[in-house]
Design a protein around this motif. Structure first.
Motif, mmCIF file in Angstrom:
data_model
loop_
_atom_site.group_PDB
_atom_site.id
_atom_site.type_symbol
_atom_site.label_atom_id
_atom_site.label_comp_id
_atom_site.label_asym_id
_atom_site.label_seq_id
_atom_site.Cartn_x
_atom_site.Cartn_y
_atom_site.Cartn_z
ATOM 1 N N VAL A 108 80.148 51.424 92.131
ATOM 2 C CA VAL A 108 79.647 52.332 91.092
ATOM 3 C C VAL A 108 78.801 51.619 90.044
ATOM 4 O O VAL A 108 78.210 52.267 89.186
ATOM 5 C CB VAL A 108 80.812 53.069 90.390
ATOM 6 C CG1 VAL A 108 81.688 53.785 91.399
ATOM 7 C CG2 VAL A 108 81.646 52.107 89.543
ATOM 8 N N VAL A 109 78.735 50.290 90.116
ATOM 9 C CA VAL A 109 78.089 49.520 89.053
ATOM 10 C C VAL A 109 76.594 49.803 88.945
ATOM 11 O O VAL A 109 76.066 50.006 87.845
ATOM 12 C CB VAL A 109 78.325 48.010 89.246
ATOM 13 C CG1 VAL A 109 77.417 47.191 88.311
ATOM 14 C CG2 VAL A 109 79.781 47.672 88.979
ATOM 15 N N GLY A 110 75.877 49.815 90.059
ATOM 16 C CA GLY A 110 74.427 49.957 90.023
ATOM 17 C C GLY A 110 73.959 51.189 89.278
ATOM 18 O O GLY A 110 73.147 51.099 88.348
ATOM 19 N N LYS A 111 74.467 52.346 89.659
ATOM 20 C CA LYS A 111 74.058 53.592 89.005
ATOM 21 C C LYS A 111 74.529 53.623 87.555
ATOM 22 O O LYS A 111 73.808 54.079 86.659
ATOM 23 C CB LYS A 111 74.607 54.798 89.753
ATOM 24 C CG LYS A 111 74.168 56.148 89.165
ATOM 25 C CD LYS A 111 74.704 57.310 89.985
ATOM 26 C CE LYS A 111 74.138 58.636 89.455
ATOM 27 N NZ LYS A 111 74.470 58.860 88.031
ATOM 28 N N LEU A 112 75.732 53.123 87.329
ATOM 29 C CA LEU A 112 76.287 53.160 85.992
ATOM 30 C C LEU A 112 75.464 52.336 85.002
ATOM 31 O O LEU A 112 75.253 52.755 83.862
ATOM 32 C CB LEU A 112 77.727 52.654 86.028
ATOM 33 C CG LEU A 112 78.476 52.636 84.697
ATOM 34 C CD1 LEU A 112 78.514 54.023 84.079
ATOM 35 C CD2 LEU A 112 79.883 52.101 84.902
ATOM 36 N N GLN A 113 74.989 51.182 85.450
ATOM 37 C CA GLN A 113 74.184 50.350 84.552
ATOM 38 C C GLN A 113 72.948 51.100 84.062
ATOM 39 O O GLN A 113 72.615 51.078 82.868
ATOM 40 C CB GLN A 113 73.747 49.053 85.264
ATOM 41 C CG GLN A 113 74.894 48.140 85.676
ATOM 42 C CD GLN A 113 75.487 47.350 84.523
ATOM 43 O OE1 GLN A 113 75.464 47.783 83.383
ATOM 44 N NE2 GLN A 113 76.056 46.194 84.833
ATOM 45 N N GLY A 114 72.244 51.767 84.967
ATOM 46 C CA GLY A 114 71.063 52.520 84.578
ATOM 47 C C GLY A 114 71.388 53.676 83.653
ATOM 48 O O GLY A 114 70.674 53.934 82.673
ATOM 49 N N ASP A 115 72.493 54.382 83.961
ATOM 50 C CA ASP A 115 72.900 55.504 83.120
ATOM 51 C C ASP A 115 73.216 55.039 81.703
ATOM 52 O O ASP A 115 72.834 55.674 80.710
ATOM 53 C CB ASP A 115 74.135 56.185 83.728
ATOM 54 C CG ASP A 115 73.811 56.926 85.016
ATOM 55 O OD1 ASP A 115 72.619 57.221 85.246
ATOM 56 O OD2 ASP A 115 74.744 57.197 85.788
ATOM 57 N N LEU A 116 73.885 53.901 81.612
ATOM 58 C CA LEU A 116 74.265 53.407 80.295
ATOM 59 C C LEU A 116 73.067 52.881 79.519
ATOM 60 O O LEU A 116 72.992 53.027 78.299
ATOM 61 C CB LEU A 116 75.325 52.321 80.430
ATOM 62 C CG LEU A 116 76.727 52.831 80.765
ATOM 63 C CD1 LEU A 116 77.664 51.670 81.035
ATOM 64 C CD2 LEU A 116 77.269 53.698 79.653
ATOM 65 N N ASN A 136 86.883 36.890 83.973
ATOM 66 C CA ASN A 136 85.635 37.298 84.598
ATOM 67 C C ASN A 136 84.715 37.752 83.479
ATOM 68 O O ASN A 136 84.901 38.825 82.915
ATOM 69 C CB ASN A 136 85.867 38.422 85.614
ATOM 70 C CG ASN A 136 84.603 38.835 86.331
ATOM 71 O OD1 ASN A 136 83.526 38.298 86.084
ATOM 72 N ND2 ASN A 136 84.726 39.781 87.234
ATOM 73 N N GLY A 137 83.732 36.919 83.131
ATOM 74 C CA GLY A 137 82.868 37.257 82.006
ATOM 75 C C GLY A 137 83.624 37.334 80.707
ATOM 76 O O GLY A 137 83.273 38.124 79.822
ATOM 77 N N GLY A 138 84.675 36.526 80.554
ATOM 78 C CA GLY A 138 85.463 36.545 79.335
ATOM 79 C C GLY A 138 86.517 37.631 79.298
ATOM 80 O O GLY A 138 87.235 37.770 78.317
ATOM 81 N N ILE A 139 86.648 38.411 80.376
ATOM 82 C CA ILE A 139 87.612 39.514 80.455
ATOM 83 C C ILE A 139 88.709 39.132 81.433
ATOM 84 O O ILE A 139 88.452 38.556 82.487
ATOM 85 C CB ILE A 139 86.910 40.807 80.924
ATOM 86 C CG1 ILE A 139 85.776 41.164 79.951
ATOM 87 C CG2 ILE A 139 87.907 41.960 81.017
ATOM 88 C CD1 ILE A 139 84.851 42.231 80.482
ATOM 89 N N ALA A 140 89.951 39.438 81.078
ATOM 90 C CA ALA A 140 91.074 39.107 81.947
ATOM 91 C C ALA A 140 90.862 39.680 83.343
ATOM 92 O O ALA A 140 90.347 40.787 83.506
ATOM 93 C CB ALA A 140 92.375 39.648 81.350
ATOM 94 N N GLU A 157 77.231 42.674 81.661
ATOM 95 C CA GLU A 157 78.305 41.777 82.094
ATOM 96 C C GLU A 157 79.648 42.497 82.107
ATOM 97 O O GLU A 157 80.432 42.362 83.061
ATOM 98 C CB GLU A 157 78.379 40.566 81.165
ATOM 99 C CG GLU A 157 77.184 39.640 81.240
ATOM 100 C CD GLU A 157 77.254 38.506 80.226
ATOM 101 O OE1 GLU A 157 76.409 37.592 80.296
ATOM 102 O OE2 GLU A 157 78.156 38.543 79.358
ATOM 103 N N ILE A 158 79.925 43.249 81.045
ATOM 104 C CA ILE A 158 81.203 43.950 80.939
ATOM 105 C C ILE A 158 81.360 44.979 82.046
ATOM 106 O O ILE A 158 82.392 45.043 82.729
ATOM 107 C CB ILE A 158 81.333 44.620 79.561
ATOM 108 C CG1 ILE A 158 81.428 43.563 78.461
ATOM 109 C CG2 ILE A 158 82.556 45.544 79.516
ATOM 110 C CD1 ILE A 158 81.347 44.123 77.057
#
Length: 290
Positions: free
Chosen positions: A158-166, A110-114, A148-149
């Motif tokens: 949790v992805v949406g909020k995390l992307q902005g935080d990062l 998935n995106g180059g990740i196992a 992507e990662i």
């Protein structure tokens, strides 16, 4: 992890125990081209800014880079490890050697990740180890690859909020402190190294659709190049990942990192900038299976 002040101090020598059931093996993934090399003995990281740490607490591997960026300032400290429910105490908890098993690693990507880990204790450990590698890679310093990662290894909830935080955490100012350009690339003549290598893993809690896994890691971080003021150094840390079974795979719901256990530094000769660069470009990483 978050861009906060810290420094390598790496002179504590606690003993380490890796408990697990089944043995660890590694396999090179197809098409992976980056690698790591020997380096001079560095130190591990610490933190002082709790607010920023809280902002990105579900991502764990920026700590080494922060300490690297702020080398020489701040006081070292370790984050709270928290407590975990222990498994059945009657089960074998002896450390297992690193050796091949008869099981194949996951074949999904998935995106180059196992991806596509089984809903078992071993599957949870494999997922946690591979996700630690992805989150500790140099790709996290470039916005597109970071997105992507994060999307590939985390629970979608949790992805949406995390992307902005990062995105806020990996600010141009922080990247400059690390020695990188505003787009996360290394200056001309330098090679940026950020790699995490799991040493061992153990599941501390398995409960239906959730699991808690600890991954003991060593890492390399720094700028390889002549006259680098931030040479590649090593770190030691333990990542605790809380995983959730979602969309037929294990994904990270939250995670945190603590310093160590760190072994006594050896007497290895520090490699030249050219040797480190050649190693990074010539040795590929691994897919980890438990």
């Amino acid at each position: 992890m978050s861009p906060v002040n810290g420094e390598f101090d790496g002179r504590d020598y606690p003993t380490a125990e890796n408990s697990g059931h089944g043995q660890t093996r590694t396999q090179l993934p197809d098409g992976e081209s980056h690698g790591f090399g020997d380096t001079r003995r560095g130190n591990r990281s610490g933190f002082s800014n709790r607010n920023l740490l809280t902002v990105v607490a579900v991502v764990v591997l920026l700590i080494a880079a922060i300490a690297f960026a702020n080398r020489g300032g701040g006081s070292a400290g370790a984050g709270s490890g928290g407590s975990s429910d222990n498994r059945d105490t009657n089960r074998d908890t002896a450390a297992q050697p690193t050796a091949p098993t008869g099981e194949k690693p996951v074949s999904g990507k998935n995106g180059g990740i196992a991806s596509g880990f089984p809903k078992t204790e071993q599957g949870a450990q494999s997922a946690a180890a591979n996700y630690a590698v992805a989150l500790g890679s140099d790709g996290m310093f470039k916005a597109d690859r970071r997105h992507e990662i994060v999307a590939a290894v985390h629970d979608p909830a949790v992805v949406g909020k995390l992307q902005g935080d990062l995105d806020r955490a990996y600010s141009p100012k922080f990247l400059a402190n690390v020695g990188l350009k505003s787009d996360g690339s290394a200056p001309n003549g330098f090679t940026f190294v950020s790699r995490t290598v799991p040493v061992g893993s153990k599941a501390t809690k398995i409960d239906g659709d959730t699991a808690t896994v600890e991954v003991w890691c060593t890492g390399l971080v720094g700028l390889a190049g002549e006259s680098s003021t931030k040479p590649v150094s090593e770190t030691w840390f333990t990542i605790t990942e809380k995983l959730k079974w979602t969309n037929d795979d294990w994904k990270i719901e939250s995670s945190k990192q603590t310093a160590g256990p760190a072994p006594v530094g050896g007497d290895d000769r520090a490699s030249s900038a050219e040797e480190i660069t050649n190693a990074v470009e010539g040795y590929g990483g691994f897919t980890y299976a438990r």
